[in-house]
Design an enzyme around this catalytic site. Structure first.
Site, PDB file in Angstrom:
ATOM      1  CG  ASP A  74      40.425  48.311  36.268  1.00 57.13           C
ATOM      2  OD1 ASP A  74      39.650  47.478  35.778  1.00 57.13           O
ATOM      3  OD2 ASP A  74      40.914  48.186  37.397  1.00 57.13           O
ATOM      4  CB  SER A  80      38.844  49.476  39.780  1.00 57.67           C
ATOM      5  OG  SER A  80      40.176  49.011  39.870  1.00 57.67           O
ATOM      6  CG  HIS A  81      40.591  43.963  37.517  1.00 55.26           C
ATOM      7  ND1 HIS A  81      39.976  44.624  36.490  1.00 55.26           N
ATOM      8  CD2 HIS A  81      40.796  42.696  37.077  1.00 55.26           C
ATOM      9  CE1 HIS A  81      39.818  43.795  35.468  1.00 55.26           C
ATOM     10  NE2 HIS A  81      40.311  42.622  35.794  1.00 55.26           N
ATOM     11  CB  SER A  82      42.236  47.471  42.787  1.00 55.36           C
ATOM     12  OG  SER A  82      42.422  48.184  43.991  1.00 55.36           O
TER      13      SER A  82
END
Lengths: 140, 198
Positions: free
Chosen positions: A80, A21-23
């Site tokens: 994502d 994920s980016h996060s």
């Protein structure tokens, strides 16, 4: 940043799952859901964040996650947004040839896809089945 | 023949252009993407600059390979693999002392590699919409910098089909594509420096 969830005994016999994920928080949270809902039967690793620790993805971290979730049956990656997919594909190409053919990026929503893919994987399904089951979640 | 000083000057010119325009690239990306293009490209080129002594000591193909690998590892967004693939493909195609014709041919091959990496085609509001006219200008003898600038401007009315901007659909119309802008900046920086040193 990146980290892996705790490995368990039966690793190697089931397809591994990697969450990108980016996060970092989304990646960690998704992995927690997989562990709670599916259990410890699948090799599982996650990574999130760019090389500076901000939102984004890092090829280096993805390479590390693939290593941690590696299984002889292969690895399914759940991503994502765009950069996570592009960076995952880059990481796959940078793998040794004998591994690269056994790693796929699933075109599926990251949270639902990771849970469904891990559920299939925990039953001993092949990489192809794991991917197809996760991808059934995506609108055609 | 471009020597190590020339290669260093080219690397510094590319990095300088990206770093100086990082805020502008980020602003363009905030309009239609996820707002990290300037920051990501700056991080990547700062990593290249940190290694400029080693990289500029290498012949052009090996230097491009090092630049491509650094961008892949350090940029952190989709632009890392895309610009990294561009540099790695150029590394594969270019001789140590490339002519303009070599550049045109190598860029065409590299464009195909970027298309495959981004699963994208020309006309979808991406960096490809600048790189393709630049390759054509190199081939025809036209000015690649003017071609790049005009091509970047031409992405403003385009509708994005790939990447985050595609989520916006028609709302992506009216903004210049950040990847097209960064490509045009790099082309201008390289051309200006080549005029100086060649």
């Amino acid at each position: 940043m990146s980290a892996s969830a705790s490995p368990s005994a039966s690793l190697g016999s089931n397809v591994g799952i990697v969450i990108v994920s980016h996060s970092p928080d989304v990646a960690r949270g998704t992995a927690e859901m997989v562990r709670q809902m599916v259990g410890d039967e699948v090799p599982l690793a996650f990574c999130g964040g760019n090389p500076d620790g901000g939102l984004g993805t890092s090829v280096e971290a993805i390479l590390g996650a693939i290593d941690r979730a590696w299984s002889e049956k292969g690895v399914a990656i759940l991503v994502d947004l765009g950069g996570a997919e592009t960076n995952s594909e880059m990481a796959i190409e940078m793998q040794p040839e004998e591994r690269a053919g056994r790693i796929v990026v699933c075109n599926a929503p990251i949270v639902e896809g990771a849970v469904i893919a891990a559920t299939e994987a925990s039953g001993g399904a092949s990489l192809d089945i794991v991917r197809r089951t996760a991808e059934e979640l995506s609108p055609a | 023949m471009i020597d190590d000083k020339g290669r260093r000057a080219l690397i510094e010119a590319m990095a300088g252009a990206v770093i100086a325009h990082a805020d502008e690239l980020t602003a363009l990306d905030q309009a239609i993407g996820d707002g990290d293009h300037g920051l990501n490209m700056k991080r990547g080129f700062e990593a290249v600059l940190a290694d400029v002594d080693t990289i500029s000591a290498k012949p052009i193909p090996e230097a491009l390979k090092a630049i491509g690998t650094t961008l892949v590892m350090k940029v952190g967004g989709a632009s890392g693999p895309l610009y990294g693939t561009l540099a790695l493909a150029l590394a594969k195609e270019l001789p140590a002392d490339p002519s303009r014709a070599d550049l045109a041919r190598a860029l065409k091959a590299a464009i195909e590699a970027v298309k495959a990496r981004g699963k994208s085609e020309i006309g979808q509001k991406t960096m490809l919409d600048v790189l393709a006219p630049v390759a054509a200008a190199l081939e025809s003898g036209a000015d690649p910098v003017a071609a790049a600038q005009a091509a970047a401007e031409a992405t403003v009315p385009m509708k994005a089909i790939r990447g985050r901007a595609s989520f916006l659909g028609d709302r992506s119309i009216g903004h210049m594509d950040p990847g097209a802008r960064s490509s045009a900046l790099l082309v201008a920086a390289i051309a200006a420096k080549l005029d100086e040193i060649a």
